[in-house]
Design a protein around this motif. Structure first.
Motif, short mmCIF file in Angstrom:
data_model
loop_
_atom_site.label_atom_id
_atom_site.label_comp_id
_atom_site.label_asym_id
_atom_site.label_seq_id
_atom_site.Cartn_x
_atom_site.Cartn_y
_atom_site.Cartn_z
N ARG A 189 0.84 -1.20 0.00
CA ARG A 189 0.00 0.00 0.00
C ARG A 189 0.88 1.25 0.00
O ARG A 189 0.63 2.21 -0.74
N ASN A 190 1.92 1.26 0.82
CA ASN A 190 2.77 2.44 0.92
C ASN A 190 3.51 2.70 -0.40
O ASN A 190 3.67 3.85 -0.81
N ILE A 191 3.95 1.61 -1.03
CA ILE A 191 4.62 1.78 -2.32
C ILE A 191 3.64 2.37 -3.33
O ILE A 191 3.98 3.28 -4.10
N PHE A 192 2.40 1.88 -3.31
CA PHE A 192 1.39 2.39 -4.23
C PHE A 192 1.17 3.89 -4.04
O PHE A 192 1.26 4.67 -4.99
N PHE A 193 0.93 4.31 -2.80
CA PHE A 193 0.64 5.73 -2.57
C PHE A 193 1.86 6.60 -2.83
O PHE A 193 1.78 7.63 -3.52
N GLY A 194 3.01 6.19 -2.32
CA GLY A 194 4.23 6.98 -2.51
C GLY A 194 4.61 7.09 -3.97
O GLY A 194 4.87 8.19 -4.49
N GLY A 195 4.60 5.94 -4.66
CA GLY A 195 5.00 5.92 -6.06
C GLY A 195 4.04 6.71 -6.94
O GLY A 195 4.46 7.46 -7.82
N SER A 196 2.74 6.57 -6.68
CA SER A 196 1.76 7.28 -7.50
C SER A 196 1.93 8.79 -7.33
O SER A 196 1.87 9.54 -8.30
#
Lengths: 448, 172
Positions: B33-40
């Motif tokens: 989830r954190n990768i998704f939000f940070g990366g987006s």
């Protein structure tokens, strides 16, 4: 159906299917004009048919997403929909606005940017309805259990509404106009709608395979991460030739080539979960649509998109029938089949019956899907010939079109077969539930 | 030998706990989830920055922003009022039913003879529909002379956009 307010989804699905049928009728008519150019050329010129065809598609897909959201939120959040009344009002406004736009088009009342032809007051009504929906859905989630599926779904829907606001901005400079137009069109279908798609697929897989939520939701974040990491800068593949800087060619090419990854991940995801889980869910038609959706989205959006996304290829193929081929299979695979999957899954619950007419539903799957594939092949071949004659040889557009006649006959034929598939589907989900699939009939008490 | 596959099939929960789940070991849901939000967010910021630069580039470099006079704006309004984009393409975008018009000015010889091109495009619009059997029929939109001139001015303005060399030839 565990929650009373899941019933809210039913009128949404009915309206979505009515508009779906209308969309396909306009599509067949437009396909007929390609073969017989005089057809309705005075009464309903081609541009009216086409805007009716594309607008109906977008409106019914959105209504389908709304219905799907109302159907799954109670189960995900473990409480009832915040306000069913608001949901019905919201549907009424949305359908009224969509119908008003459609009727207006027949009298030449429209604006001039494709997909955004709705008059301003219709756009305002659509926005109000969308915001009412978001309010309703968000409060349902806030009150209850917060799962990754409902959060990603809501995020996708909120972002879709936010980017839609660019529909109200029409700069006088056509290059600027085009650049921000893609903020809606590309960011929707190759960005935030993929969030909606992945979360709805995740919901269907949890329900029908019984695989652990922890695993499904981890995959969900990986998929939507891939979608936005590639899809945002992938917008650059629309910025090659419209007056935007040259650096979009390497950037847009690189990131949009990677847009195939989230779709590939969804295929692996769907089939792996299906293989991992228990394979005894009675609604085999819904499983077929779910797996089929992942596969056809991969081919339509992923492979057919990749085919002409690199700038040195797109230089020759841009704006030919290749684009039409890609557009048709991508929308069908990713978003039409997704809606049909969730409707196939939800309708037995909403009608209080065991899965019914499954054999017919599965026939409609194979007929519709293979006809869409055939249409895509026909348009692809047309596009290859067109690219060569027009872009390489420099032959005049109208002359080239004469050489494509046979492909347009094939396209019309496959369009008619799609329409037959749609009729079978509608009968399968709305018709009387006499014919049960043998597997489900065995442990399904007959319902009245 | 108890294979991993057998254990996955018989002990699904335990298999997830021990991280044997194919391709996803070592990645927790929270991390994903954190990768998704940070990366987006990261890619969104880059995207907005690049389009901001592109906006500046369009206004100052690639289009005649200063030459966007009332007639060109009126021509764009005529273009939109009749939804030309739902048959034609403009810089390759639109429907694929009728010819590209981003370079119609060039195709009509506007570079060599502006008056000839203007007269040619206006006449073509006025004689529609051609009624030629088996040929796609363009409606007659009954444009006034002022509207026709504005539309031609819009096409002329469009033809001067720096499109990185697209289309490959004058056929569009």
């Amino acid at each position: 159906m565990k929650y009373q307010t899941q019933r809210v989804a039913y009128p949404f699905f009915v309206m979505a299917m009515v508009l779906f049928a209308a969309q396909v009728i306009f599509g067949v008519m437009a396909g007929l004009v390609y073969v017989i150019p005089e057809f309705l050329s005075e009464a309903m010129p081609f541009h009216i048919m086409r805007m009716s065809h594309t607008n109906l598609l977008i409106v019914w897909l959105l209504i389908g997403f709304f219905g799907a959201t109302y159907y799954l939120l109670p189960e995900e959040t473990e409480n009832e929909i915040h306000s069913p009344t608001l949901a019905y009002i919201q549907l009424g406004i949305f359908v009224f606005a969509g119908a008003a736009a459609l009727i207006g088009y027949q009298f030449g009342i429209h604006e001039g940017r494709h997909y955004l032809e709705q008059p301003v007051w219709v756009k305002v009504l659509l926005t109000i309805s969308f915001l009412m929906f978001l309010y309703n859905a968000s409060f349902t989630v806030l009150k209850g259990r917060k799962t990754a599926i409902s959060l990603v779904l809501l995020l996708g829907l909120w972002l879709a509404a936010i980017f839609w606001l660019f529909a109200f901005y029409t700069p006088a400079n056509m290059s600027l106009d085009k650049m921000y137009w893609w903020y809606i069109v590309h960011i929707w279908v190759e960005g935030v709608w993929e969030l909606i798609m992945a979360s709805l697929l995740g919901f269907l897989l949890i329900k029908m395979t019984g695989v652990d939520r922890e695993v499904i939701e981890k995959w969900l974040y990986v998929i939507v991460g891939l979608a936005l990491f590639t899809g945002l800068l992938g917008t650059g593949h629309h910025y090659y030739w419209i007056g935007t800087p040259g650096y979009w060619q390497p950037i847009g090419g690189f990131f949009s080539a990677l847009e195939v990854l989230p779709f590939f991940a969804m295929v692996v995801f769907a089939f792996y979960m299906f293989w991992r889980g228990q394979r005894n869910h009675p609604n085999r038609a819904a499983i077929l649509w779910t797996l089929g959706c992942a596969v056809m989205a991969f081919f339509g959006a992923g492979v057919w998109g990749f085919m002409h996304t690199l700038s040195f290829i797109n230089y020759y193929t841009h704006g030919t029938q290749i684009t039409a081929a890609h557009g048709h299979l991508a929308f069908f695979g990713a978003y039409v089949m997704l809606n049909l999957a969730i409707i196939s899954y939800a309708m037995p619950h909403l009608r209080g019956q065991q899965p019914y007419n499954q054999v017919l539903n599965m026939w409609s799957f194979w007929i519709m899907t293979s006809a869409m594939a055939f249409m895509t092949f026909a348009l692809t071949f047309a596009g290859v010939v067109q690219t060569h004659l027009q872009r390489v040889m420099g032959m005049n557009f109208m002359e080239v079109q004469e050489h494509l006649h046979l492909f347009y006959v094939f396209r019309l034929g496959s369009g008619i077969v799609v329409a037959i598939g749609v009729i079978l589907f509608l009968y399968a989900i709305f018709g009387p539930s006499r014919s049960q699939a043998s597997a489900s009939a065995a442990h399904a008490p007959a319902s009245p | 030998m108890t294979t991993a596959v057998q254990r996955l099939r018989t002990l699904p929960e335990a298999a997830y706990e021990t991280g044997e789940f194919v391709m996803m070991e070592g990645l927790s849901r929270t991390a994903a989830r954190n990768i998704f939000f940070g990366g987006s967010l990261f890619f969104f910021v880059i995207f907005v920055a690049l389009t901001a630069h592109s906006h500046w580039y369009i206004v100052t470099q690639s289009t005649d922003h200063a030459g966007l006079n009332d007639s060109v704006k009126h021509g764009k309004a005529v273009w939109e009022e009749h939804s030309c984009i739902n048959c034609h393409t403009l810089l390759g975008e639109g429907a694929y039913f009728a010819p590209e018009l981003g370079n119609v000015w060039i195709r009509y010889g506007g570079l060599e003879s502006p008056e000839g091109a203007r007269a040619g495009i206006k006449t073509w619009m006025q004689i529609q529909p051609t009624g030629v059997p088996g040929r796609r029929q363009m409606p007659n939109f009954n444009l006034t002379d002022a509207e026709l001139d504005a539309l031609v001015d819009f096409f002329e303005w469009m033809s001067r956009i720096n499109t990185q060399g697209w289309p490959p030839n004058v056929a569009g």
